[in-house]
Design a protein around this motif. Structure first.
Motif, short mmCIF file in Angstrom:
data_model
loop_
_atom_site.label_atom_id
_atom_site.label_comp_id
_atom_site.label_asym_id
_atom_site.label_seq_id
_atom_site.Cartn_x
_atom_site.Cartn_y
_atom_site.Cartn_z
N PRO A 170 3.19 2.69 -4.03
CA PRO A 170 2.90 3.72 -5.02
C PRO A 170 3.33 5.12 -4.57
N PHE A 171 3.23 5.41 -3.28
CA PHE A 171 3.62 6.72 -2.78
C PHE A 171 5.14 6.85 -2.75
N LEU A 172 5.83 5.76 -2.51
CA LEU A 172 7.28 5.79 -2.46
C LEU A 172 7.88 5.94 -3.86
N ARG A 185 0.82 -1.22 0.00
CA ARG A 185 0.00 0.00 0.00
C ARG A 185 0.85 1.26 0.00
N ALA A 186 2.06 1.18 0.54
CA ALA A 186 2.95 2.35 0.57
C ALA A 186 3.76 2.50 -0.70
N ARG A 209 6.41 7.40 -6.43
CA ARG A 209 5.67 8.45 -7.13
C ARG A 209 6.57 9.34 -7.99
N ARG A 210 7.70 9.74 -7.44
CA ARG A 210 8.60 10.61 -8.20
C ARG A 210 9.18 9.89 -9.41
N ARG A 229 6.45 9.74 -12.20
CA ARG A 229 5.85 10.99 -12.68
C ARG A 229 6.22 11.21 -14.15
#
Length: 112
Positions: free
Chosen positions: A30-32, A27-28, A34-35, A38
């Motif tokens: 995609p946020f990790l 769950r974490a 993200r950069r 992009r």
């Protein structure tokens, strides 16, 4: 302790801890990343197409699942048409979904 025979508390923890770690990590992730992701053309494409695709699948699933309910298909189709018309008129996702859901519930429970 309520566990089946042959199952110890250590065995339960040996399963639960890795499952919890993997769940949180997935769950974490995609946020990790993200950069790194992009500007990805694939993600931009998915960002455009996924909401429409998910809603289409939900509508088809709802209409197909309503075949067993008395008046379910007719009520489902009426609510779908009203939802689409209201959304085309007002462009409010929340208003469209809530109105369509409310109309479907009223039609199934009190009309048909």
């Amino acid at each position: 302790m309520g566990l089946p025979t042959g199952v110890t508390l250590a065995m339960v923890w040996a399963v639960l801890l890795p499952v919890a770690v993997v769940t949180v990590a997935l769950r974490a992730a995609p946020f990790l990343f993200r950069r790194l992701l992009r500007g990805s053309p694939l993600l931009e494409f998915l960002g455009v197409i996924m909401p429409v695709s998910v809603m289409t699948v939900l509508v088809v699933y709802s209409i197909a699942g309503a075949t067993d309910a008395p008046g379910g298909v007719v009520a489902s189709l009426i609510a779908t048409v009203v939802t689409l018309g209201l959304h085309a008129y007002r462009r409010s996702l929340a208003l469209s979904i809530f109105t369509g859901t409310f109309l479907y519930v009223v039609l199934v429970n009190w009309v048909f």
